[in-house]
Design an enzyme around this catalytic site. Structure first.
Site, PDB file in Angstrom:
ATOM      1  N   MET A   1       0.852  -1.197   0.000  1.00 34.72           N
ATOM      2  CA  MET A   1       0.000   0.000   0.000  1.00 34.72           C
ATOM      3  C   MET A   1       0.885   1.243   0.000  1.00 34.72           C
ATOM      4  O   MET A   1       0.415   2.341   0.310  1.00 34.72           O
ATOM      5  CB  MET A   1      -0.934  -0.007   1.207  1.00 34.72           C
ATOM      6  CG  MET A   1      -1.910  -1.195   1.161  1.00 34.72           C
ATOM      7  SD  MET A   1      -3.460  -0.904   2.022  1.00 34.72           S
ATOM      8  CE  MET A   1      -2.896  -0.601   3.673  1.00 34.72           C
ATOM      9  N   GLY A   2       2.155   1.068  -0.360  1.00 39.26           N
ATOM     10  CA  GLY A   2       3.057   2.215  -0.454  1.00 39.26           C
ATOM     11  C   GLY A   2       3.581   2.673   0.887  1.00 39.26           C
ATOM     12  O   GLY A   2       3.525   1.941   1.868  1.00 39.26           O
TER      13      GLY A   2
ATOM     14  N   GLN B   1      -2.805 -12.024   8.001  1.00 42.35           N
ATOM     15  CA  GLN B   1      -3.027 -11.735   6.575  1.00 42.35           C
ATOM     16  C   GLN B   1      -2.343 -12.796   5.710  1.00 42.35           C
ATOM     17  O   GLN B   1      -2.935 -13.354   4.777  1.00 42.35           O
ATOM     18  CB  GLN B   1      -2.478 -10.354   6.246  1.00 42.35           C
ATOM     19  CG  GLN B   1      -2.356 -10.063   4.760  1.00 42.35           C
ATOM     20  CD  GLN B   1      -1.977  -8.621   4.479  1.00 42.35           C
ATOM     21  OE1 GLN B   1      -2.785  -7.735   4.594  1.00 42.35           O
ATOM     22  NE2 GLN B   1      -0.728  -8.385   4.087  1.00 42.35           N
TER      23      GLN B   1
ATOM     24  N   HIS C   1       9.322  -3.467   3.355  1.00 40.08           N
ATOM     25  CA  HIS C   1       8.865  -3.679   1.973  1.00 40.08           C
ATOM     26  C   HIS C   1      10.064  -3.927   1.052  1.00 40.08           C
ATOM     27  O   HIS C   1      10.033  -4.819   0.199  1.00 40.08           O
ATOM     28  CB  HIS C   1       8.143  -2.438   1.443  1.00 40.08           C
ATOM     29  CG  HIS C   1       6.909  -2.051   2.197  1.00 40.08           C
ATOM     30  ND1 HIS C   1       6.836  -0.937   2.985  1.00 40.08           N
ATOM     31  CD2 HIS C   1       5.682  -2.638   2.250  1.00 40.08           C
ATOM     32  CE1 HIS C   1       5.622  -0.835   3.504  1.00 40.08           C
ATOM     33  NE2 HIS C   1       4.910  -1.852   3.081  1.00 40.08           N
TER      34      HIS C   1
ATOM     35  N   GLN D   1     -10.445  -2.515   2.302  1.00 46.94           N
ATOM     36  CA  GLN D   1      -9.992  -3.169   3.531  1.00 46.94           C
ATOM     37  C   GLN D   1      -9.956  -2.230   4.735  1.00 46.94           C
ATOM     38  O   GLN D   1      -9.466  -2.607   5.792  1.00 46.94           O
ATOM     39  CB  GLN D   1      -8.633  -3.848   3.313  1.00 46.94           C
ATOM     40  CG  GLN D   1      -7.466  -2.925   3.085  1.00 46.94           C
ATOM     41  CD  GLN D   1      -6.217  -3.699   2.663  1.00 46.94           C
ATOM     42  OE1 GLN D   1      -6.105  -4.154   1.531  1.00 46.94           O
ATOM     43  NE2 GLN D   1      -5.274  -3.874   3.577  1.00 46.94           N
TER      44      GLN D   1
ATOM     45  N   SER E   1       6.625  -0.429  10.327  1.00 47.27           N
ATOM     46  CA  SER E   1       5.258  -0.341   9.825  1.00 47.27           C
ATOM     47  C   SER E   1       5.023   1.085   9.351  1.00 47.27           C
ATOM     48  O   SER E   1       5.537   2.037   9.940  1.00 47.27           O
ATOM     49  CB  SER E   1       4.273  -0.677  10.953  1.00 47.27           C
ATOM     50  OG  SER E   1       2.995  -0.169  10.647  1.00 47.27           O
TER      51      SER E   1
ATOM     52  N   LEU F   1       6.724   3.115   1.560  1.00 47.26           N
ATOM     53  CA  LEU F   1       7.611   1.969   1.708  1.00 47.26           C
ATOM     54  C   LEU F   1       8.713   2.205   2.749  1.00 47.26           C
ATOM     55  O   LEU F   1       9.272   3.285   2.849  1.00 47.26           O
ATOM     56  CB  LEU F   1       8.261   1.651   0.350  1.00 47.26           C
ATOM     57  CG  LEU F   1       7.268   1.391  -0.785  1.00 47.26           C
ATOM     58  CD1 LEU F   1       8.014   1.060  -2.073  1.00 47.26           C
ATOM     59  CD2 LEU F   1       6.293   0.280  -0.434  1.00 47.26           C
ATOM     60  N   HIS F   2       8.995   1.138   3.487  1.00 50.60           N
ATOM     61  CA  HIS F   2      10.107   1.153   4.445  1.00 50.60           C
ATOM     62  C   HIS F   2      10.963  -0.087   4.177  1.00 50.60           C
ATOM     63  O   HIS F   2      10.667  -0.876   3.257  1.00 50.60           O
ATOM     64  CB  HIS F   2       9.584   1.210   5.883  1.00 50.60           C
ATOM     65  CG  HIS F   2       8.537   0.170   6.186  1.00 50.60           C
ATOM     66  ND1 HIS F   2       8.790  -1.180   6.172  1.00 50.60           N
ATOM     67  CD2 HIS F   2       7.215   0.287   6.488  1.00 50.60           C
ATOM     68  CE1 HIS F   2       7.705  -1.851   6.473  1.00 50.60           C
ATOM     69  NE2 HIS F   2       6.725  -0.980   6.651  1.00 50.60           N
TER      70      HIS F   2
ATOM     71  N   ASP G   1       2.404  -9.103   9.124  1.00 50.05           N
ATOM     72  CA  ASP G   1       0.945  -9.289   9.076  1.00 50.05           C
ATOM     73  C   ASP G   1       0.671 -10.791   8.972  1.00 50.05           C
ATOM     74  O   ASP G   1       0.293 -11.301   7.915  1.00 50.05           O
ATOM     75  CB  ASP G   1       0.360  -8.521   7.884  1.00 50.05           C
ATOM     76  CG  ASP G   1       0.565  -7.027   8.035  1.00 50.05           C
ATOM     77  OD1 ASP G   1       0.109  -6.471   9.039  1.00 50.05           O
ATOM     78  OD2 ASP G   1       1.214  -6.418   7.164  1.00 50.05           O
TER      79      ASP G   1
HETATM   80  O1  PAF Z   1      -0.252  -5.645   3.577  1.00 47.98           O
HETATM   81  C1  PAF Z   1      -0.657  -4.747   2.801  1.00 47.98           C
HETATM   82  O2  PAF Z   1       0.022  -3.763   2.556  1.00 47.98           O
HETATM   83  C2  PAF Z   1      -2.034  -4.881   2.164  1.00 47.98           C
HETATM   84  O3  PAF Z   1      -2.917  -5.501   3.036  1.00 47.98           O
HETATM   85  C3  PAF Z   1      -1.995  -5.597   0.809  1.00 47.98           C
HETATM   86  C4  PAF Z   1      -1.549  -7.044   0.947  1.00 47.98           C
HETATM   87  C5  PAF Z   1      -1.066  -4.867  -0.139  1.00 47.98           C
HETATM   88  C6  PAF Z   1      -3.405  -5.606   0.205  1.00 47.98           C
HETATM   89  O4  PAF Z   1      -3.908  -4.329   0.048  1.00 47.98           O
END
Ligand code: PAF
Length: 285
Positions: free
Chosen positions: A26-27, A148, A33, A57, A180, A29-30, A145
């Site tokens: 979701m950008g 997730q 990512h 979400q 995060s 970035l750190h 996560d």
């Molecule tokens: O973990 C995330 O950044 C988001 O939940 C994802 C997996 C990109 C879905 O929007």
């Protein structure tokens, strides 16, 4: 590195790629990512990262509007690491109201799902859409996560999606705080306190490794310790590492791998962390 914002253009760009490794984000970035993007290189010849803040979400009172959007800086960080950045607008991903959703497994109603109804349904739906758009051979998600990642693995397995899911280790700041995008909401004082969540998990892990099997007592003590320091704990839970079901009590010698998951609010920021606990080396996922 190409930056692409439409599905048609992305499909044309990837048409001749045989081994795409994909990192959805979701950008904002750190290093967490970027670590996944570096790892992606080991899983494909063409590395694609997506940047999309997915409205599906977020709950109505959550931080969708204020979620940091830093596309330019994100692309600069991805330069030399990714081959393609897919950064669609909301109406490219959802040209009309989305009426078809992924129904995630029942575990999606527990842990984070208990206080974020619909979150995992929206997450799984966009991940399935992105996997269909990019059609990678591997897709990478952070273990930060953990729930997730588990739900995505279940979706991929139960819907027979032809993609390998790879989990990347959590990247931490020097003091241990899990990186995060939401850490930037913390005030300076809260940032100092924030690592207590991880310390709490580390203490629980030590106790389990030393033979503690009264998981409820452990969980209760952790919640009390957080609350005593001004946190609002959402949950602290010891779960079986493979199915995220509650850890069974003493005497179960078969169970040797757990994960302790926690979410707690510090001021206005909801922080999430987890730690794996394996009596011997953790088995591969
Ligand atoms: O973990 C995330 O950044 C988001 O939940 C994802 C997996 C990109 C879905 O929007």
């Amino acid at each position: 590195m190409q930056i692409i914002s439409t599905i048609d253009e992305l499909r044309a760009r990837l048409a001749d790629e045989r081994a795409v490794a994909f990192v959805p984000t979701m950008g904002n970035l750190h290093e967490g990512h970027l670590n996944l993007v570096k790892l992606a290189r080991e899983h494909g010849d063409c590395v694609v990262a997506s940047i999309f803040v997915n409205p599906l979400q977020f709950g109505p009172s959550e931080d969708f509007d204020r979620y940091p959007r830093t596309l330019e800086a994100d692309c600069a960080k991805l330069q030399g690491l990714a081959d393609v950045v897919f950064a669609p607008a909301v109406n490219e991903m959802y040209p009309a109201q989305q009426t078809v959703f992924v129904e995630p497994p029942p575990i999606a109603d527990e842990l984070c799902g208990a206080s974020r109804p619909g979150h995992f349904r929206g997450m799984a739906t966009v991940v399935l859409k992105l996997l269909n758009i990019v059609q990678p051979q591997a897709a990478l998600f952070g273990k930060k996560d953990y729930q997730q990642l588990h739900i995505i693995r279940r979706m991929v397995s139960e819907l027979n999606l032809p993609v390998r899911i790879v989990g990347g280790e959590t990247v931490r700041a020097d003091d241990g705080l899990a990186l995060s995008s939401r850490n930037q909401y913390l005030s300076a004082g809260e940032r100092g306190e924030a690592v207590f969540l991880y310390r709490t998990l580390q203490g629980m892990k030590q106790a389990i490794l030393q033979g503690e099997r009264d998981f409820e007592r452990l969980q209760g003590r952790a919640v009390e310790a957080l609350a005593a320091r001004g946190w609002l704990p959402d949950y602290v839970a010891v779960r079986n590492r493979f199915d995220l079901q509650p850890a069974r009590h003493q005497g179960d010698l078969a169970q040797r791998e757990w994960v302790i998951l926690a979410a707690a609010r510090l001021g206005n920021t909801r922080l999430l962390d987890n730690i794996e606990v394996c009596l011997v080396d953790c088995l591969a996922d």
